[in-house]
Write a protein that holds these residues in place. Structure first.
Motif, PDB file in Angstrom:
ATOM      1  N   LEU A  15       7.249   7.022  -4.639  1.00  0.00           N
ATOM      2  CA  LEU A  15       7.022   5.482  -5.763  1.00  0.00           C
ATOM      3  C   LEU A  15       6.481   4.793  -5.661  1.00  0.00           C
ATOM      4  N   ARG A  17       3.847   4.662  -3.448  1.00  0.00           N
ATOM      5  CA  ARG A  17       2.256   4.791  -3.284  1.00  0.00           C
ATOM      6  C   ARG A  17       1.174   4.337  -3.575  1.00  0.00           C
ATOM      7  N   LYS A  18       0.418   4.130  -3.623  1.00  0.00           N
ATOM      8  CA  LYS A  18      -0.926   3.749  -4.159  1.00  0.00           C
ATOM      9  C   LYS A  18      -1.716   3.435  -3.891  1.00  0.00           C
ATOM     10  N   ARG A  19      -3.383   3.751  -4.232  1.00  0.00           N
ATOM     11  CA  ARG A  19      -4.211   4.214  -4.248  1.00  0.00           C
ATOM     12  C   ARG A  19      -4.980   2.529  -3.544  1.00  0.00           C
ATOM     13  N   ARG A  35      -1.934   2.225  -8.718  1.00  0.00           N
ATOM     14  CA  ARG A  35      -0.483   1.892  -8.840  1.00  0.00           C
ATOM     15  C   ARG A  35       0.180   3.291  -9.443  1.00  0.00           C
ATOM     16  N   GLN A  36       0.676   4.364  -9.108  1.00  0.00           N
ATOM     17  CA  GLN A  36       1.190   5.288 -10.055  1.00  0.00           C
ATOM     18  C   GLN A  36       2.152   5.155 -11.051  1.00  0.00           C
ATOM     19  N   LEU A  37       2.115   5.704 -12.114  1.00  0.00           N
ATOM     20  CA  LEU A  37       3.346   5.469 -12.960  1.00  0.00           C
ATOM     21  C   LEU A  37       4.370   5.701 -12.451  1.00  0.00           C
ATOM     22  N   ASN A  39       5.962   3.691  -9.872  1.00  0.00           N
ATOM     23  CA  ASN A  39       6.005   2.955  -9.036  1.00  0.00           C
ATOM     24  C   ASN A  39       6.366   1.314  -9.544  1.00  0.00           C
ATOM     25  N   HIS A  42       5.360  -1.754 -10.135  1.00  0.00           N
ATOM     26  CA  HIS A  42       3.959  -1.615 -11.606  1.00  0.00           C
ATOM     27  C   HIS A  42       4.511  -2.630 -12.427  1.00  0.00           C
TER      28      HIS A  42
END
Length: 94
Positions: A15, A17-19, A35-37, A39, A42
Motif C-alpha cells: 500500500l 507503493r507509488k509511481r 499514490r494509489q488510493l 496509501n 495520501h
C-alpha cells in the motif's frame, strides 16, 4: 515504481507503493508522486499541505529543506534522491 516511507507495520507494504514521474527540463524540472488510493501517505500529504498553509515557520523550514536537498542532489542520476533527502524533515515535524 517507488515506495513511500513505511510508517505503520500493520499496513501491508504494497500500500506504500507509488509511481514517480520526472520532467528533466532544466528550466522547469518536476517530480510528481502518484499514490494509489488507500496509501497511508495520501492522508498525511493532505494534512501536511494544510499545516504548511497554517504555519509559516513550518512552511519556511520546509522550503529551506527543499532548497538544500535540491542543491545537494541536482546532478544525481536517481532523481528520487532529492525526495529521500527530505525524509529527516518529515520525521522531525510529525
Amino acid at each position: 515504481m517507488g515506495q513511500d516511507w513505511h510508517t505503520d507495520p500493520e499496513v501491508p507494504a504494497e500500500l506504500y507503493r507509488k509511481r514517480l514521474y520526472f520532467r528533466p527540463d532544466p528550466a522547469e524540472p518536476a517530480i510528481l508522486h502518484v499514490r494509489q488510493l488507500g496509501n497511508p501517505w495520501h492522508r498525511r500529504t493532505i494534512l501536511f499541505r494544510d499545516r504548511l498553509r497554517a504555519e509559516p515557520a513550518v512552511r519556511e523550514a520546509y522550503e529551506a529543506a527543499k532548497l538544500r536537498a535540491a542543491e545537494m542532489h541536482a546532478g544525481d542520476d536517481d532523481y528520487d534522491d532529492y525526495t529521500r533527502a527530505k525524509s529527516d524533515f518529515f520525521r522531525s515535524t510529525r
